[in-house]
Every structure is written in C-alpha cells, then in structure tokens.
Design a protein around this motif. Structure first.
Motif, PDB file in Angstrom:
ATOM      1  N   LEU A  20       9.643  -8.270   5.623  1.00 51.94           N
ATOM      2  CA  LEU A  20      10.690  -8.213   6.630  1.00 51.94           C
ATOM      3  C   LEU A  20      10.440  -7.162   7.705  1.00 51.94           C
ATOM      4  O   LEU A  20      10.675  -7.419   8.881  1.00 51.94           O
ATOM      5  CB  LEU A  20      12.035  -7.957   5.952  1.00 51.94           C
ATOM      6  CG  LEU A  20      13.282  -8.095   6.809  1.00 51.94           C
ATOM      7  CD1 LEU A  20      13.365  -9.454   7.465  1.00 51.94           C
ATOM      8  CD2 LEU A  20      14.516  -7.849   5.972  1.00 51.94           C
ATOM      9  N   ILE A  21       9.932  -5.998   7.344  1.00 53.27           N
ATOM     10  CA  ILE A  21       9.716  -4.947   8.342  1.00 53.27           C
ATOM     11  C   ILE A  21       8.662  -5.383   9.362  1.00 53.27           C
ATOM     12  O   ILE A  21       8.776  -5.091  10.543  1.00 53.27           O
ATOM     13  CB  ILE A  21       9.370  -3.583   7.707  1.00 53.27           C
ATOM     14  CG1 ILE A  21       9.428  -2.504   8.793  1.00 53.27           C
ATOM     15  CG2 ILE A  21       8.041  -3.608   7.014  1.00 53.27           C
ATOM     16  CD1 ILE A  21       9.391  -1.098   8.282  1.00 53.27           C
ATOM     17  N   ARG A  22       7.659  -6.097   8.925  1.00 50.89           N
ATOM     18  CA  ARG A  22       6.632  -6.578   9.853  1.00 50.89           C
ATOM     19  C   ARG A  22       7.224  -7.587  10.844  1.00 50.89           C
ATOM     20  O   ARG A  22       6.797  -7.656  11.985  1.00 50.89           O
ATOM     21  CB  ARG A  22       5.476  -7.204   9.091  1.00 50.89           C
ATOM     22  CG  ARG A  22       4.575  -6.177   8.458  1.00 50.89           C
ATOM     23  CD  ARG A  22       3.458  -6.842   7.669  1.00 50.89           C
ATOM     24  NE  ARG A  22       2.575  -5.870   7.120  1.00 50.89           N
ATOM     25  CZ  ARG A  22       2.804  -5.182   6.012  1.00 50.89           C
ATOM     26  NH1 ARG A  22       3.911  -5.359   5.343  1.00 50.89           N
ATOM     27  NH2 ARG A  22       1.933  -4.293   5.569  1.00 50.89           N
ATOM     28  N   VAL A  63      11.751   5.801   7.337  1.00 55.70           N
ATOM     29  CA  VAL A  63      12.490   6.599   6.356  1.00 55.70           C
ATOM     30  C   VAL A  63      12.857   5.693   5.188  1.00 55.70           C
ATOM     31  O   VAL A  63      13.439   4.619   5.388  1.00 55.70           O
ATOM     32  CB  VAL A  63      13.769   7.214   6.977  1.00 55.70           C
ATOM     33  CG1 VAL A  63      14.474   8.111   5.973  1.00 55.70           C
ATOM     34  CG2 VAL A  63      13.434   7.983   8.248  1.00 55.70           C
ATOM     35  N   LEU A  64      12.526   6.139   3.973  1.00 53.32           N
ATOM     36  CA  LEU A  64      12.701   5.341   2.761  1.00 53.32           C
ATOM     37  C   LEU A  64      13.478   6.131   1.710  1.00 53.32           C
ATOM     38  O   LEU A  64      13.265   7.337   1.556  1.00 53.32           O
ATOM     39  CB  LEU A  64      11.327   4.983   2.188  1.00 53.32           C
ATOM     40  CG  LEU A  64      10.376   4.263   3.146  1.00 53.32           C
ATOM     41  CD1 LEU A  64       8.936   4.472   2.732  1.00 53.32           C
ATOM     42  CD2 LEU A  64      10.726   2.795   3.191  1.00 53.32           C
ATOM     43  N   ILE A 124      16.244   1.064   4.504  1.00 60.17           N
ATOM     44  CA  ILE A 124      15.110   1.724   5.143  1.00 60.17           C
ATOM     45  C   ILE A 124      15.386   1.732   6.637  1.00 60.17           C
ATOM     46  O   ILE A 124      16.070   0.850   7.158  1.00 60.17           O
ATOM     47  CB  ILE A 124      13.764   1.049   4.811  1.00 60.17           C
ATOM     48  CG1 ILE A 124      13.713  -0.377   5.356  1.00 60.17           C
ATOM     49  CG2 ILE A 124      13.510   1.058   3.319  1.00 60.17           C
ATOM     50  CD1 ILE A 124      12.340  -0.998   5.278  1.00 60.17           C
ATOM     51  N   LEU A 125      14.872   2.751   7.307  1.00 57.63           N
ATOM     52  CA  LEU A 125      15.044   2.855   8.752  1.00 57.63           C
ATOM     53  C   LEU A 125      13.687   3.035   9.418  1.00 57.63           C
ATOM     54  O   LEU A 125      12.869   3.843   8.971  1.00 57.63           O
ATOM     55  CB  LEU A 125      15.909   4.057   9.129  1.00 57.63           C
ATOM     56  CG  LEU A 125      17.372   4.045   8.757  1.00 57.63           C
ATOM     57  CD1 LEU A 125      18.039   5.324   9.255  1.00 57.63           C
ATOM     58  CD2 LEU A 125      18.083   2.829   9.303  1.00 57.63           C
ATOM     59  N   TYR A 126      13.490   2.287  10.475  1.00 63.06           N
ATOM     60  CA  TYR A 126      12.336   2.476  11.349  1.00 63.06           C
ATOM     61  C   TYR A 126      12.902   2.899  12.698  1.00 63.06           C
ATOM     62  O   TYR A 126      13.889   2.330  13.171  1.00 63.06           O
ATOM     63  CB  TYR A 126      11.545   1.175  11.511  1.00 63.06           C
ATOM     64  CG  TYR A 126      10.574   1.240  12.671  1.00 63.06           C
ATOM     65  CD1 TYR A 126       9.319   1.798  12.505  1.00 63.06           C
ATOM     66  CD2 TYR A 126      10.931   0.776  13.928  1.00 63.06           C
ATOM     67  CE1 TYR A 126       8.434   1.880  13.576  1.00 63.06           C
ATOM     68  CE2 TYR A 126      10.058   0.854  15.002  1.00 63.06           C
ATOM     69  CZ  TYR A 126       8.818   1.411  14.820  1.00 63.06           C
ATOM     70  OH  TYR A 126       7.951   1.500  15.881  1.00 63.06           O
ATOM     71  N   SER A 127      12.291   3.897  13.306  1.00 60.38           N
ATOM     72  CA  SER A 127      12.725   4.285  14.645  1.00 60.38           C
ATOM     73  C   SER A 127      11.521   4.611  15.507  1.00 60.38           C
ATOM     74  O   SER A 127      10.460   5.000  15.018  1.00 60.38           O
ATOM     75  CB  SER A 127      13.695   5.476  14.602  1.00 60.38           C
ATOM     76  OG  SER A 127      13.053   6.624  14.115  1.00 60.38           O
ATOM     77  N   SER A 128      11.745   4.454  16.787  1.00 62.94           N
ATOM     78  CA  SER A 128      10.731   4.749  17.777  1.00 62.94           C
ATOM     79  C   SER A 128      11.434   5.400  18.956  1.00 62.94           C
ATOM     80  O   SER A 128      12.506   4.952  19.364  1.00 62.94           O
ATOM     81  CB  SER A 128      10.049   3.453  18.209  1.00 62.94           C
ATOM     82  OG  SER A 128       9.156   3.688  19.265  1.00 62.94           O
ATOM     83  N   GLN A 142       1.509   0.736   5.982  1.00 62.58           N
ATOM     84  CA  GLN A 142       0.796   1.263   4.812  1.00 62.58           C
ATOM     85  C   GLN A 142       1.741   2.048   3.910  1.00 62.58           C
ATOM     86  O   GLN A 142       1.713   1.880   2.686  1.00 62.58           O
ATOM     87  CB  GLN A 142      -0.368   2.149   5.247  1.00 62.58           C
ATOM     88  CG  GLN A 142      -1.515   1.395   5.869  1.00 62.58           C
ATOM     89  CD  GLN A 142      -2.579   2.325   6.426  1.00 62.58           C
ATOM     90  OE1 GLN A 142      -2.457   3.552   6.402  1.00 62.58           O
ATOM     91  NE2 GLN A 142      -3.649   1.744   6.949  1.00 62.58           N
ATOM     92  N   LEU A 143       2.578   2.915   4.508  1.00 58.33           N
ATOM     93  CA  LEU A 143       3.529   3.664   3.694  1.00 58.33           C
ATOM     94  C   LEU A 143       4.545   2.719   3.065  1.00 58.33           C
ATOM     95  O   LEU A 143       4.858   2.835   1.883  1.00 58.33           O
ATOM     96  CB  LEU A 143       4.252   4.738   4.510  1.00 58.33           C
ATOM     97  CG  LEU A 143       5.346   5.497   3.736  1.00 58.33           C
ATOM     98  CD1 LEU A 143       4.779   6.202   2.509  1.00 58.33           C
ATOM     99  CD2 LEU A 143       6.057   6.484   4.652  1.00 58.33           C
ATOM    100  N   PHE A 144       5.048   1.780   3.841  1.00 56.09           N
ATOM    101  CA  PHE A 144       6.020   0.818   3.323  1.00 56.09           C
ATOM    102  C   PHE A 144       5.440   0.055   2.135  1.00 56.09           C
ATOM    103  O   PHE A 144       6.092  -0.094   1.101  1.00 56.09           O
ATOM    104  CB  PHE A 144       6.452  -0.142   4.437  1.00 56.09           C
ATOM    105  CG  PHE A 144       7.445  -1.160   3.984  1.00 56.09           C
ATOM    106  CD1 PHE A 144       8.745  -0.796   3.663  1.00 56.09           C
ATOM    107  CD2 PHE A 144       7.088  -2.490   3.878  1.00 56.09           C
ATOM    108  CE1 PHE A 144       9.672  -1.732   3.244  1.00 56.09           C
ATOM    109  CE2 PHE A 144       7.999  -3.436   3.466  1.00 56.09           C
ATOM    110  CZ  PHE A 144       9.296  -3.063   3.143  1.00 56.09           C
ATOM    111  N   ASP A 145       4.206  -0.414   2.256  1.00 61.63           N
ATOM    112  CA  ASP A 145       3.572  -1.151   1.164  1.00 61.63           C
ATOM    113  C   ASP A 145       3.408  -0.291  -0.086  1.00 61.63           C
ATOM    114  O   ASP A 145       3.623  -0.768  -1.206  1.00 61.63           O
ATOM    115  CB  ASP A 145       2.209  -1.691   1.606  1.00 61.63           C
ATOM    116  CG  ASP A 145       2.318  -2.815   2.631  1.00 61.63           C
ATOM    117  OD1 ASP A 145       3.408  -3.414   2.773  1.00 61.63           O
ATOM    118  OD2 ASP A 145       1.303  -3.081   3.313  1.00 61.63           O
ATOM    119  N   ALA A 146       3.044   0.975   0.084  1.00 65.34           N
ATOM    120  CA  ALA A 146       2.900   1.885  -1.060  1.00 65.34           C
ATOM    121  C   ALA A 146       4.251   2.120  -1.733  1.00 65.34           C
ATOM    122  O   ALA A 146       4.344   2.166  -2.966  1.00 65.34           O
ATOM    123  CB  ALA A 146       2.283   3.211  -0.616  1.00 65.34           C
TER     124      ALA A 146
END
Length: 176
Positions: A2-4, A128-129, A107-111, A16-20
């Motif tokens: 979903l994040i992708r 952020v996880l 989870i949060l993604y920001s830019s 990479q971090l999300f997958d780990a």
C-alpha cells in the motif's frame, strides 16, 4: 504494498525500512522492538531514529539517532525530548502525529521542502512506524529521516513565502 501505491515517488530507502518493519511483525499488527533486526538494512542506520513516549514528561524521548540525523540537528539528540529538539512551536504538531501512529496504530510518510536561504533547498522525507516495547505496549516510534541539501535556485512556482506545505500520508496498520 500500500505505501508504494500511495507514495510511488518516495526514496527507495523508505521502502527498505518499511519492508524490514513488515518482515519483523511476525504475524502481529505491530513490530516488537526486541525482534526488529536492523542488520539487513545496515546502510540505513545513519538515517534512523527511535523515540519512546514518556508520560511523566508528557513528551517523547529520543533513544536512538543515527549519524545523519545527529548531523542535521547539529549534535547528538539521544536522551533529549522532542520539545528540546524541535522547539515549542513544532513539538505539538509532531506529538499529535506520533500519538496517531501509536494510538491507531498507523504509519506516516511525510515529505517537506523548506527554503531557509535564497539559494539553498532543504528537503526531508520521513517514515514513522509504531513499535511495541518489552512491556507489550505500543509506546515507541521508529523512523527514518532522509535529508537533502542542494545548492541551487528555488524552482519557479513555489510562491513568495518560499515554503511548500507538508505532505503527510497516513496508512492504518489494519490496512496493511
């Protein structure tokens, strides 16, 4: 994942971090800090950080910060509260976001891009996880901050203020 789909142009290190983190969940909704193995993503450690919610201080305390993170803040931030690091103006905003990460969990993604000087573009991407501590409580946030400083003129269309508003994407852990 979903994040992708939601942020396809994110830096590949975000994924990479999300997958780990996903791999370390071991059938649970949220990863335990004790089972998260950073070795497979060793090159990312310089950009990573962990904060723990500290109710007695009504704030988050930095428990781990990589070299690039410390460099961005001009010194070690380990042991400091979020308020000490980002100041009174920004702490409530980040604390509210992180409360969502822990409380939903999500989870949060920001830019974000800022233009602190006429010829310097400063960009940061973050993921952020949520993480579970040894007590079984979701009380920590694991994150990555990817900083970019480029010496070039601001592109046309950013407006007179020189800032672009934050882009924040929230994904509920239940939707993963």
């Amino acid at each position: 994942m979903l994040i992708r789909e939601r942020v396809p142009s994110a830096d590949p290190r975000i994924f990479q971090l999300f997958d780990a983190w996903l791999a370390a969940r071991d059938g649970q909704a949220v990863t335990r800090r004790s089972t998260f193995d950073p070795l497979p993503i060793g090159p990312l450690l310089s950009f990573m950080w962990i904060y723990r919610k500290c109710p007695e201080q009504d704030d988050y305390v930095c428990e781990l910060a990589g070299e690039d993170v410390n460099d961005a803040w001009r010194g070690s931030i380990k042991g400091h509260t979020l308020r000490q690091i980002v100041g009174d103006e920004h702490q409530p905003i980040l604390a509210a976001r992180w409360a969502t990460v822990l409380g939903e969990p999500a989870i949060l993604y920001s830019s974000m891009e800022r233009f602190p000087a006429p010829h310097l573009i400063y960009r940061v991407e973050r993921l952020v996880l949520p993480m579970i501590s040894d007590t079984g409580e979701i009380d920590s946030v694991l994150g990555i901050s990817l900083y970019d400083q480029r010496r070039e003129r601001a592109s046309v269309g950013h407006g007179a203020s020189g800032t672009v508003p934050d882009t924040v994407v929230k994904i509920a852990v239940a939707d993963l």
